[in-house]
Write a protein that holds these residues in place. Structure first.
Motif, PDB file in Angstrom:
ATOM      1  N   GLY A   1      17.397  34.943 -84.394  1.00 33.35           N
ATOM      2  CA  GLY A   1      17.322  33.513 -84.604  1.00 33.35           C
ATOM      3  C   GLY A   1      17.947  32.926 -83.557  1.00 33.35           C
ATOM      4  O   GLY A   1      18.348  33.620 -82.594  1.00 33.35           O
ATOM      5  N   ASP A   2      17.969  31.659 -83.396  1.00 37.32           N
ATOM      6  CA  ASP A   2      18.629  31.088 -82.462  1.00 37.32           C
ATOM      7  C   ASP A   2      20.095  31.368 -82.325  1.00 37.32           C
ATOM      8  O   ASP A   2      20.856  31.701 -83.190  1.00 37.32           O
ATOM      9  CB  ASP A   2      18.519  29.540 -82.795  1.00 37.32           C
ATOM     10  CG  ASP A   2      17.102  28.888 -82.484  1.00 37.32           C
ATOM     11  OD1 ASP A   2      16.308  29.577 -81.982  1.00 37.32           O
ATOM     12  OD2 ASP A   2      16.881  27.830 -83.184  1.00 37.32           O
ATOM     13  N   PRO A   3      20.795  31.417 -81.305  1.00 36.81           N
ATOM     14  CA  PRO A   3      21.969  31.404 -80.846  1.00 36.81           C
ATOM     15  C   PRO A   3      22.925  30.534 -81.637  1.00 36.81           C
ATOM     16  O   PRO A   3      22.364  29.462 -81.929  1.00 36.81           O
ATOM     17  CB  PRO A   3      22.434  31.368 -79.291  1.00 36.81           C
ATOM     18  CG  PRO A   3      21.233  30.775 -78.682  1.00 36.81           C
ATOM     19  CD  PRO A   3      19.876  31.086 -79.726  1.00 36.81           C
ATOM     20  N   PRO A   4      24.167  30.753 -82.115  1.00 33.31           N
ATOM     21  CA  PRO A   4      24.931  29.760 -82.610  1.00 33.31           C
ATOM     22  C   PRO A   4      25.439  28.806 -81.844  1.00 33.31           C
ATOM     23  O   PRO A   4      25.432  28.923 -80.415  1.00 33.31           O
ATOM     24  CB  PRO A   4      26.200  30.607 -83.154  1.00 33.31           C
ATOM     25  CG  PRO A   4      26.188  31.761 -82.093  1.00 33.31           C
ATOM     26  CD  PRO A   4      24.722  32.087 -81.910  1.00 33.31           C
ATOM     27  N   PRO A   5      25.489  27.597 -82.263  1.00 25.84           N
ATOM     28  CA  PRO A   5      25.985  26.269 -81.411  1.00 25.84           C
ATOM     29  C   PRO A   5      27.300  26.117 -80.971  1.00 25.84           C
ATOM     30  O   PRO A   5      27.774  25.099 -80.664  1.00 25.84           O
ATOM     31  CB  PRO A   5      25.286  25.208 -82.441  1.00 25.84           C
ATOM     32  CG  PRO A   5      26.028  25.973 -83.761  1.00 25.84           C
ATOM     33  CD  PRO A   5      25.503  27.203 -83.685  1.00 25.84           C
ATOM     34  N   VAL A   6      28.031  27.287 -80.676  1.00 25.50           N
ATOM     35  CA  VAL A   6      29.327  27.175 -80.326  1.00 25.50           C
ATOM     36  C   VAL A   6      29.387  28.410 -79.207  1.00 25.50           C
ATOM     37  O   VAL A   6      28.442  29.440 -78.993  1.00 25.50           O
ATOM     38  CB  VAL A   6      30.333  27.618 -81.214  1.00 25.50           C
ATOM     39  CG1 VAL A   6      30.405  26.353 -82.238  1.00 25.50           C
ATOM     40  CG2 VAL A   6      29.990  28.904 -81.999  1.00 25.50           C
ATOM     41  N   PRO A   7      30.215  28.397 -78.263  1.00 23.68           N
ATOM     42  CA  PRO A   7      30.243  29.076 -76.975  1.00 23.68           C
ATOM     43  C   PRO A   7      30.501  30.550 -77.597  1.00 23.68           C
ATOM     44  O   PRO A   7      31.522  30.778 -78.350  1.00 23.68           O
ATOM     45  CB  PRO A   7      31.284  28.644 -76.253  1.00 23.68           C
ATOM     46  CG  PRO A   7      31.469  27.121 -76.533  1.00 23.68           C
ATOM     47  CD  PRO A   7      31.238  27.051 -77.679  1.00 23.68           C
ATOM     48  N   GLY A   8      29.792  31.580 -77.017  1.00 17.73           N
ATOM     49  CA  GLY A   8      30.048  32.952 -77.323  1.00 17.73           C
ATOM     50  C   GLY A   8      30.441  33.649 -76.213  1.00 17.73           C
ATOM     51  O   GLY A   8      30.675  33.150 -74.943  1.00 17.73           O
ATOM     52  N   ALA A   9      30.430  35.125 -76.088  1.00 17.72           N
ATOM     53  CA  ALA A   9      30.629  36.008 -74.739  1.00 17.72           C
ATOM     54  C   ALA A   9      29.393  35.808 -73.900  1.00 17.72           C
ATOM     55  O   ALA A   9      28.628  35.287 -74.195  1.00 17.72           O
ATOM     56  CB  ALA A   9      30.879  37.358 -75.280  1.00 17.72           C
ATOM     57  N   PRO A  10      29.766  36.031 -72.730  1.00 19.02           N
ATOM     58  CA  PRO A  10      28.733  36.111 -71.765  1.00 19.02           C
ATOM     59  C   PRO A  10      27.417  37.153 -71.762  1.00 19.02           C
ATOM     60  O   PRO A  10      27.819  38.001 -72.413  1.00 19.02           O
ATOM     61  CB  PRO A  10      29.366  36.382 -70.314  1.00 19.02           C
ATOM     62  CG  PRO A  10      30.791  35.989 -70.699  1.00 19.02           C
ATOM     63  CD  PRO A  10      30.994  36.457 -72.044  1.00 19.02           C
TER      64      PRO A  10
ATOM     65  N   ALA B   1      18.879  26.850 -75.761  1.00 17.30           N
ATOM     66  CA  ALA B   1      20.026  26.825 -76.825  1.00 17.30           C
ATOM     67  C   ALA B   1      21.339  27.457 -76.278  1.00 17.30           C
ATOM     68  O   ALA B   1      22.361  27.021 -76.724  1.00 17.30           O
ATOM     69  CB  ALA B   1      19.265  27.565 -77.803  1.00 17.30           C
ATOM     70  N   LEU B   2      21.334  28.386 -75.573  1.00 19.32           N
ATOM     71  CA  LEU B   2      22.599  28.863 -74.914  1.00 19.32           C
ATOM     72  C   LEU B   2      23.384  27.783 -74.080  1.00 19.32           C
ATOM     73  O   LEU B   2      24.567  27.825 -73.968  1.00 19.32           O
ATOM     74  CB  LEU B   2      22.321  30.258 -74.087  1.00 19.32           C
ATOM     75  CG  LEU B   2      21.826  31.477 -74.791  1.00 19.32           C
ATOM     76  CD1 LEU B   2      21.327  32.462 -73.787  1.00 19.32           C
ATOM     77  CD2 LEU B   2      22.952  31.934 -75.767  1.00 19.32           C
ATOM     78  N   ASP B   3      22.351  27.112 -73.526  1.00 21.22           N
ATOM     79  CA  ASP B   3      22.899  26.063 -72.467  1.00 21.22           C
ATOM     80  C   ASP B   3      23.571  24.965 -73.541  1.00 21.22           C
ATOM     81  O   ASP B   3      24.923  24.386 -73.262  1.00 21.22           O
ATOM     82  CB  ASP B   3      22.040  25.558 -71.822  1.00 21.22           C
ATOM     83  CG  ASP B   3      21.496  26.213 -70.357  1.00 21.22           C
ATOM     84  OD1 ASP B   3      22.138  27.287 -70.185  1.00 21.22           O
ATOM     85  OD2 ASP B   3      20.604  26.108 -70.126  1.00 21.22           O
ATOM     86  N   ARG B   4      23.009  24.717 -74.425  1.00 24.88           N
ATOM     87  CA  ARG B   4      23.669  23.622 -75.524  1.00 24.88           C
ATOM     88  C   ARG B   4      25.035  23.856 -76.081  1.00 24.88           C
ATOM     89  O   ARG B   4      25.749  23.172 -76.078  1.00 24.88           O
ATOM     90  CB  ARG B   4      22.628  23.216 -76.469  1.00 24.88           C
ATOM     91  CG  ARG B   4      21.418  22.493 -75.920  1.00 24.88           C
ATOM     92  CD  ARG B   4      20.506  21.762 -77.056  1.00 24.88           C
ATOM     93  NE  ARG B   4      20.059  22.885 -78.081  1.00 24.88           N
ATOM     94  CZ  ARG B   4      18.699  23.456 -77.718  1.00 24.88           C
ATOM     95  NH1 ARG B   4      17.997  23.092 -76.800  1.00 24.88           N
ATOM     96  NH2 ARG B   4      18.423  24.345 -78.715  1.00 24.88           N
ATOM     97  N   ALA B   5      24.889  25.322 -76.359  1.00 24.41           N
ATOM     98  CA  ALA B   5      26.199  25.882 -77.029  1.00 24.41           C
ATOM     99  C   ALA B   5      27.322  26.252 -76.068  1.00 24.41           C
ATOM    100  O   ALA B   5      28.442  26.363 -76.507  1.00 24.41           O
ATOM    101  CB  ALA B   5      25.654  27.277 -77.498  1.00 24.41           C
ATOM    102  N   GLY B   6      26.965  26.164 -74.615  1.00 19.44           N
ATOM    103  CA  GLY B   6      27.926  26.296 -73.687  1.00 19.44           C
ATOM    104  C   GLY B   6      28.365  27.905 -73.494  1.00 19.44           C
ATOM    105  O   GLY B   6      29.201  28.246 -72.866  1.00 19.44           O
TER     106      GLY B   6
END
Length: 243
Positions: free
Chosen positions: A162-171, A194-199
């Protein structure tokens, strides 16, 4: 998804730098026992890698790849996905994997990978490296965190996650095939947005004209792209190993 049949390793090994290699069975936190293959380096670089195969599961290519990572200094474990539905017997090239793929869940992959990560993390940062189905799960797991220092994926089949979570993850490192048919440019655009939005930090490299599975099934035709991808993996894991 993954139709060609060339299973040769991505490059000749660096002789004499893998201290040990062995098949093994791991037991995950939910009690599932599954096949894996471990390779230990003679000269450790302080990093670990969990290899997430394509839909074939623990195919010989991924055992060979674990050894190649060990020769480069990594503690490496390649895992199989199908302990719950296919047991732990070794399988031949005629293994009918698709019925097992259809029963696989994201939670099961997370649980099994977690068992491998737990051991490798005792000696340093751990990365996932995945291909097709495994590529998408590699990105997903790192985007979630899961104790990983980063997630690398080749031509990930984004429909598997699915979409990545909306919080920053590992690179994340996205190694894409320009002629991929498993995921479209539009799907990748939505995913990276979506990764950009999550940071979540991420970098992408596209190998123009390369087909899906160029690294794990078409090395002989795409040697230069495979060698470049290997260099990018080495650089990415080195850069993201600092605490």
């Amino acid at each position: 998804m993954c139709h060609s049949t060339d299973s040769r390793p991505p490059a000749p090994p660096i002789k004499g730098r893998a201290a040990a290699q062995e098949p093994l069975k791991l037991t995950a936190a939910d009690g599932n026992t599954f096949l894996a293959y471990r390779a230990e380096p003679a000269v450790p670089n302080g990093r670990g890698v969990v290899i997430l195969p394509d839909v074939r599961g623990l195919h010989p290519f991924y055992r060979e790849l674990a050894v190649r990572f060990a020769e480069a200094g990594f503690r490496a474990v390649a895992i199989d996905y199908f302990g719950r539905t296919a047991g732990t017997d070794d399988r031949g090239d005629d293994f009918d994997y698709m019925p097992h793929v259809s029963q696989l869940t994201a939670d099961q992959v997370r649980t099994d990978v977690g068992e491998a990560v737990t051991d490798l993390a005792k000696t340093g940062p751990v990365f996932t490296v995945g291909f097709c189905l495994g590529g998408a799960h590699s990105w997903r797991l790192a985007a979630e965190g899961n104790g990983l220092a980063g997630g690398i994926g080749f031509y990930g089949a984004l429909r598997a996650v699915g979409d990545p979570p909306p919080v920053p993850g590992a690179p994340l490192l996205l190694l894409r095939a320009g002629a991929d048919t498993a995921s479209t440019p539009e799907q990748f655009a939505a995913y990276t947005a979506a990764l950009d939005r999550a940071g979540t930090e991420h970098e992408t490299h596209i190998y123009e004209g390369a087909p899906h599975s160029f690294f794990d099934r078409s090395f002989s035709e795409w040697a230069a792209a495979c060698e470049d991808a290997w260099r990018r993996i080495m650089s990415f894991t080195e850069r993201h190993s600092s605490s």
